[in-house]
Scaffold this active site. Structure first.
Site, PDB file in Angstrom:
ATOM      1  N   ASP A 122      28.794  19.156  28.127  1.00 60.40           N
ATOM      2  CA  ASP A 122      29.063  18.256  27.007  1.00 60.40           C
ATOM      3  C   ASP A 122      30.532  18.226  26.619  1.00 60.40           C
ATOM      4  O   ASP A 122      31.337  19.028  27.108  1.00 60.40           O
ATOM      5  CB  ASP A 122      28.189  18.626  25.792  1.00 60.40           C
ATOM      6  CG  ASP A 122      28.065  20.143  25.592  1.00 60.40           C
ATOM      7  OD1 ASP A 122      28.941  20.874  26.089  1.00 60.40           O
ATOM      8  OD2 ASP A 122      27.109  20.581  24.959  1.00 60.40           O
ATOM      9  N   ASP A 144      19.800  25.552  15.781  1.00 66.44           N
ATOM     10  CA  ASP A 144      18.685  24.607  15.587  1.00 66.44           C
ATOM     11  C   ASP A 144      17.905  24.392  16.892  1.00 66.44           C
ATOM     12  O   ASP A 144      17.117  23.453  17.001  1.00 66.44           O
ATOM     13  CB  ASP A 144      19.201  23.269  15.045  1.00 66.44           C
ATOM     14  CG  ASP A 144      20.199  22.575  15.979  1.00 66.44           C
ATOM     15  OD1 ASP A 144      20.460  23.100  17.091  1.00 66.44           O
ATOM     16  OD2 ASP A 144      20.727  21.511  15.612  1.00 66.44           O
ATOM     17  N   HIS A 152      19.134  23.605  19.841  1.00 65.66           N
ATOM     18  CA  HIS A 152      19.658  22.635  20.821  1.00 65.66           C
ATOM     19  C   HIS A 152      20.126  23.315  22.102  1.00 65.66           C
ATOM     20  O   HIS A 152      20.626  24.442  22.075  1.00 65.66           O
ATOM     21  CB  HIS A 152      20.753  21.740  20.227  1.00 65.66           C
ATOM     22  CG  HIS A 152      22.056  22.406  19.908  1.00 65.66           C
ATOM     23  ND1 HIS A 152      22.740  22.202  18.736  1.00 65.66           N
ATOM     24  CD2 HIS A 152      22.844  23.266  20.621  1.00 65.66           C
ATOM     25  CE1 HIS A 152      23.868  22.881  18.741  1.00 65.66           C
ATOM     26  NE2 HIS A 152      23.953  23.544  19.879  1.00 65.66           N
ATOM     27  N   GLU A 178      20.135  17.613  20.173  1.00 66.86           N
ATOM     28  CA  GLU A 178      19.739  18.030  18.830  1.00 66.86           C
ATOM     29  C   GLU A 178      18.243  17.770  18.607  1.00 66.86           C
ATOM     30  O   GLU A 178      17.622  17.018  19.375  1.00 66.86           O
ATOM     31  CB  GLU A 178      20.567  17.248  17.799  1.00 66.86           C
ATOM     32  CG  GLU A 178      22.073  17.496  17.887  1.00 66.86           C
ATOM     33  CD  GLU A 178      22.508  18.842  17.300  1.00 66.86           C
ATOM     34  OE1 GLU A 178      21.734  19.824  17.352  1.00 66.86           O
ATOM     35  OE2 GLU A 178      23.647  18.908  16.796  1.00 66.86           O
TER      36      GLU A 178
HETATM   37  C1  F6R Z   1      28.189  24.077  24.574  1.00 65.02           C
HETATM   38  C2  F6R Z   1      26.784  23.782  24.337  1.00 65.02           C
HETATM   39  C3  F6R Z   1      26.084  24.226  23.109  1.00 65.02           C
HETATM   40  C4  F6R Z   1      26.286  25.716  22.825  1.00 65.02           C
HETATM   41  C5  F6R Z   1      25.555  26.110  21.546  1.00 65.02           C
HETATM   42  C6  F6R Z   1      25.797  27.555  21.191  1.00 65.02           C
HETATM   43  O1  F6R Z   1      28.623  23.538  25.802  1.00 65.02           O
HETATM   44  O2  F6R Z   1      26.216  23.119  25.145  1.00 65.02           O
HETATM   45  O3  F6R Z   1      24.697  23.984  23.259  1.00 65.02           O
HETATM   46  O4  F6R Z   1      25.834  26.458  23.900  1.00 65.02           O
HETATM   47  O5  F6R Z   1      25.948  25.290  20.498  1.00 65.02           O
HETATM   48  O6  F6R Z   1      27.139  27.741  20.881  1.00 65.02           O
HETATM   49  P1  F6R Z   1      27.757  29.202  20.697  1.00 65.02           P
HETATM   50  O7  F6R Z   1      27.688  29.848  22.034  1.00 65.02           O
HETATM   51  O8  F6R Z   1      29.168  28.965  20.262  1.00 65.02           O
HETATM   52  O9  F6R Z   1      26.915  29.880  19.684  1.00 65.02           O
END
Ligand code: F6R
Length: 250
Positions: A67, A141, A143, A148
Site C-alpha cells: 500500500d 481494527d 485491517h 479497513e
Molecule cells: C502497512 C500495512 C498496514 C500495517 C498495519 C500495522 O503496509 O499494510 O496494514 O501493517 O497498519 O501497522 P504497524 O505495524 O505500524 O502497527
C-alpha cells in the site's frame, strides 16, 4: 492457520526473517509481498544483517508492497516508498527496478488515473507468476494492508478512505494528526489471498483484540484479517501480548 507465539518482538522478527530466507534459498527469484509500519522493521533489520554477514542475496528477488498513502510523492518522508528505500532496499542488493510500491501521486507522468494504476499493479503481480510469500501486519481494527472494516473480502487493488482509528494509530509517524493522509491505495483482500504463503506478524497489546477476532470469530469483512482463515498456508507469528486474548493459549 499456523500460530506461533514468542516472548518478544526480537524473536518474532527473527522467525519471520528465517521464513523469508528459506523461501529465497529455495527460490532465489522469489516474489515477495512486503509491508510497512513498525511491525516488520525488526524483520527487515535481520534480513539486512543476514545480507551483510551471511551473504544472503536479494539480487534476483522481486517485491510488491501492499500500500501507499494518497497525496504523498515517493520521496515524501512519510511515503511508504521512502520507508522501503530507507529501511530495506538501499541496504540490500535488490535491483531498484525489481521493487514495486503503489503510487500515491497520481496523475503523474506514467498514469492518468488510479483505476489505470490499480489494473496495472494487479497485472504486474500476475506477470511475475504471483507472490510466493506475503508479509502482513495487522491494524488495531483488524485491517490487512489498508483493507479497513467493510472492505469486501474478494476486493482487488483499490483506493480506500482510512478510518479514524487508523488515522489516530498512524499519527505517531507525522508531525500532527492533521498531516495523516485520509486515503490510501492498497492491494485488496482478494489480491492478498492469492499469495502462496502468508506470514502475519503482530506484537503488542493493542493488536490483541484484532488477533482474537481474526482467529476465533467467524470470518467477517469487519475484521479483514479473518479472511486468512480461508487461506491454505498462513502463519501468524505473535508475541504473548498480541496473543493474550486468545481462548486457546498457544
Ligand atoms: C502497512 C500495512 C498496514 C500495517 C498495519 C500495522 O503496509 O499494510 O496494514 O501493517 O497498519 O501497522 P504497524 O505495524 O505500524 O502497527
Amino acid at each position: 492457520m499456523n500460530i506461533i507465539v514468542f516472548d518478544d518482538y526480537e524473536q518474532v522478527s527473527r522467525a519471520a526473517a528465517e521464513i523469508f530466507a528459506k523461501v529465497l534459498a529455495r527460490k532465489p527469484n522469489a516474489v515477495l509481498g512486503l509491508a510497512t509500519g513498525s511491525t516488520p522493521l525488526g524483520m527487515y533489520r535481520e534480513l539486512i544483517r543476514r545480507h551483510k554477514k551471511e551473504q544472503l542475496s536479494f539480487a534476483r528477488m522481486t517485491t510488491f508492497n501492499l500500500d501507499e498513502y494518497i497525496g504523498l510523492t515517493p520521496d515524501h518522508p512519510q511515503s511508504y516508498r521512502r520507508f522501503m528505500q530507507e529501511n530495506l532496499f538501499s541496504q540490500i542488493d535488490i535491483p531498484p527496478e525489481n521493487t514495486h510500491v503503489p503510487f500515491g501521486n497520481i496523475p503523474n507522468e506514467q498514469f492518468d488515473s488510479y483505476d489505470t494504476f490499480c489494473d496495472y499493479y494487479e497485472s504486474e503481480i500476475a506477470k511475475t507468476g504471483g507472490i510466493d510469500v506475503q508479509i502482513l501486519g495487522i491494524g488495531s481494527d483488524g485491517h490487512i494492508a489498508f483493507n479497513e472494516p467493510g472492505t469486501p473480502l474478494d476486493s482487488r487493488t483499490h483506493v480506500v478512505a482510512l478510518t479514524e482509528q487508523t488515522i489516530r494509530d498512524n499519527a505517531r509517524f507525522f508531525e500532527s494528526i492533521h498531516d495523516v493522509p485520509r486515503q490510501a491505495i492498497t492491494m485488496g483482500v482478494g489480491t492478498i489471498l492469492e499469495a502462496r504463503k502468508i506470514v502475519l506478524l503482530a506484537t503488542g497489546k493493542n493488536k490483541a483484540e484484532a488477533i482474537r477476532g481474526a482467529i476465533e470469530e467467524q470470518m467477517t469483512d469487519q475484521n479483514t484479517a479473518s479472511a486468512l482463515q480461508n487461506h491454505p498456508d498462513t502463519t501468524m507469528i505473535l508475541d504473548h501480548a498480541a496473543a493474550s486474548l486468545l481462548r486457546q493459549k498457544k
